[in-house]
Enzyme design. Structure first.
Site, mmCIF file in Angstrom:
data_model
loop_
_atom_site.group_PDB
_atom_site.id
_atom_site.type_symbol
_atom_site.label_atom_id
_atom_site.label_comp_id
_atom_site.label_asym_id
_atom_site.label_seq_id
_atom_site.Cartn_x
_atom_site.Cartn_y
_atom_site.Cartn_z
ATOM 1 N N ASP A 9 -9.268 -34.290 49.659
ATOM 2 C CA ASP A 9 -8.298 -34.194 48.565
ATOM 3 C C ASP A 9 -8.449 -32.762 48.052
ATOM 4 O O ASP A 9 -9.542 -32.354 47.643
ATOM 5 C CB ASP A 9 -8.701 -35.217 47.499
ATOM 6 C CG ASP A 9 -7.897 -35.098 46.219
ATOM 7 O OD1 ASP A 9 -7.227 -34.066 45.994
ATOM 8 O OD2 ASP A 9 -7.960 -36.052 45.423
ATOM 9 N N GLY A 31 3.131 -36.352 45.098
ATOM 10 C CA GLY A 31 2.305 -35.787 46.175
ATOM 11 C C GLY A 31 1.173 -34.926 45.661
ATOM 12 O O GLY A 31 0.555 -35.214 44.632
ATOM 13 N N ASP A 33 1.331 -32.043 44.367
ATOM 14 C CA ASP A 33 1.719 -31.421 43.089
ATOM 15 C C ASP A 33 1.249 -32.293 41.925
ATOM 16 O O ASP A 33 0.603 -31.804 40.971
ATOM 17 C CB ASP A 33 3.250 -31.270 43.094
ATOM 18 C CG ASP A 33 3.796 -30.366 42.011
ATOM 19 O OD1 ASP A 33 3.005 -29.713 41.307
ATOM 20 O OD2 ASP A 33 5.041 -30.320 41.860
ATOM 21 N N VAL A 124 6.822 -35.279 50.989
ATOM 22 C CA VAL A 124 8.138 -35.588 50.420
ATOM 23 C C VAL A 124 9.244 -34.774 51.103
ATOM 24 O O VAL A 124 10.356 -35.282 51.317
ATOM 25 C CB VAL A 124 8.129 -35.294 48.903
ATOM 26 C CG1 VAL A 124 9.522 -35.443 48.302
ATOM 27 C CG2 VAL A 124 7.144 -36.208 48.189
HETATM 28 N N1 AR6 Z 1 -4.805 -33.208 48.710
HETATM 29 C C1 AR6 Z 1 -4.403 -32.640 49.857
HETATM 30 N N2 AR6 Z 1 -3.236 -32.915 50.464
HETATM 31 C C2 AR6 Z 1 -2.441 -33.829 49.868
HETATM 32 C C3 AR6 Z 1 -2.782 -34.475 48.661
HETATM 33 C C4 AR6 Z 1 -4.030 -34.125 48.076
HETATM 34 N N3 AR6 Z 1 -4.450 -34.680 46.934
HETATM 35 N N4 AR6 Z 1 -1.765 -35.316 48.327
HETATM 36 C C5 AR6 Z 1 -0.834 -35.218 49.298
HETATM 37 N N5 AR6 Z 1 -1.240 -34.336 50.230
HETATM 38 P P1 AR6 Z 1 3.779 -33.326 49.427
HETATM 39 P P2 AR6 Z 1 5.948 -31.421 50.102
HETATM 40 C C6 AR6 Z 1 -0.570 -33.894 51.456
HETATM 41 O O1 AR6 Z 1 4.713 -34.466 49.428
HETATM 42 O O2 AR6 Z 1 6.264 -32.189 51.335
HETATM 43 C C7 AR6 Z 1 6.375 -33.067 45.166
HETATM 44 O O3 AR6 Z 1 7.045 -34.035 44.416
HETATM 45 C C8 AR6 Z 1 0.477 -34.803 52.043
HETATM 46 O O4 AR6 Z 1 -0.141 -35.816 52.833
HETATM 47 O O5 AR6 Z 1 2.756 -33.253 48.357
HETATM 48 O O6 AR6 Z 1 5.843 -29.925 50.175
HETATM 49 C C9 AR6 Z 1 6.723 -31.648 44.716
HETATM 50 O O7 AR6 Z 1 6.920 -31.572 43.315
HETATM 51 C C10 AR6 Z 1 1.264 -33.825 52.903
HETATM 52 O O8 AR6 Z 1 0.599 -33.606 54.158
HETATM 53 O O9 AR6 Z 1 4.589 -31.895 49.369
HETATM 54 C C11 AR6 Z 1 7.969 -31.367 45.472
HETATM 55 O O10 AR6 Z 1 9.106 -31.922 44.821
HETATM 56 C C12 AR6 Z 1 1.187 -32.515 52.121
HETATM 57 O O11 AR6 Z 1 0.141 -32.702 51.152
HETATM 58 C C13 AR6 Z 1 7.759 -32.077 46.788
HETATM 59 O O12 AR6 Z 1 6.840 -33.138 46.507
HETATM 60 C C14 AR6 Z 1 2.463 -32.143 51.397
HETATM 61 O O13 AR6 Z 1 3.067 -33.306 50.863
HETATM 62 C C15 AR6 Z 1 7.105 -31.166 47.801
HETATM 63 O O14 AR6 Z 1 7.060 -31.821 49.043
#
Ligand code: AR6
Length: 172
Positions: A9, A31, A33, A124
């Protein structure tokens, strides 16, 4: 630059800077963020609001990057970047590569020695993980920087395997 891969994480990673896969509003989301804002506490959102009120009134363009405090996180800075939503056109891939390049440029300005990255756009935003991890590895390997260590943070098996495969292919 040394490129490492960990399963973690990202909010637990003690790099100088951690990258947030944010959105152009900079005002939080789901996610990674959401996880970063929860763990970093209100100081991170406060700094993002300040950026929106000053230098980024229209938000953060996709592919660009900007730093804030890391609040309570075990890092000194959060570097926020807004990735592209997945589509199969080549220019979208350039925007994803720009995220990595511009995060390194911001890290260079900060003097960060180590930077941890999530798999930008692979949640996302729908980017296929194998392709997103390859773009991450190739772009980081090919960008000149003073950052000594990039830590690729895999949040699942698919990302972990994607990073290792992309690194193995580069190393031949
Ligand atoms: N630590 C590491 N990686 C993570 C974690 C964590 N705690 N949580 C998720 N991931 P995403 P995006 C991974 O959806 O696709 C948000 O709402 C996840 O498995 O976080 O760039 C923002 O505000 C995936 O591999 O980001 C934007 O609106 C990666 O992080 C939108 O989502 C990215 O997934 C951005 O979408």
């Amino acid at each position: 630059m040394d490129i490492q891969v960990v399963r973690a994480d990202i909010t637990t990673v003690a790099a100088d800077a951690i990258v947030n896969a944010a959105n152009p509003s900079l005002l939080g989301g789901g996610g990674v963020d959401g996880a970063i804002h929860r763990a970093g506490g209100p100081a991170v959102l406060e700094a993002c609001r300040e950026l929106r009120a000053t230098s980024l009134p229209d938000g953060l363009p996709r592919g660009q990057a900007v730093a804030t405090t890391a609040g309570r996180l075990p890092a000194r800075w959060v570097i926020h970047t807004a990735g592209p939503v997945f589509s199969r056109t080549q220019d979208r891939a350039q925007v994803l590569a720009d995220c990595y390049r511009n995060c390194l440029a911001v890290a260079d300005e900060l003097g960060a020695a180590s930077v941890a990255f999530p798999t930008i756009s692979a949640g996302v935003y729908g980017w296929p993980t194998a392709d997103a991890t390859r773009i991450a590895v190739d772009t980081l390997a090919e960008t000149p920087t003073r950052v000594g260590t990039a830590i690729l943070v895999a949040f699942g098996d698919e990302a972990y395997e994607g990073y290792l495969r992309a690194l193995a292919e580069r190393r031949g």
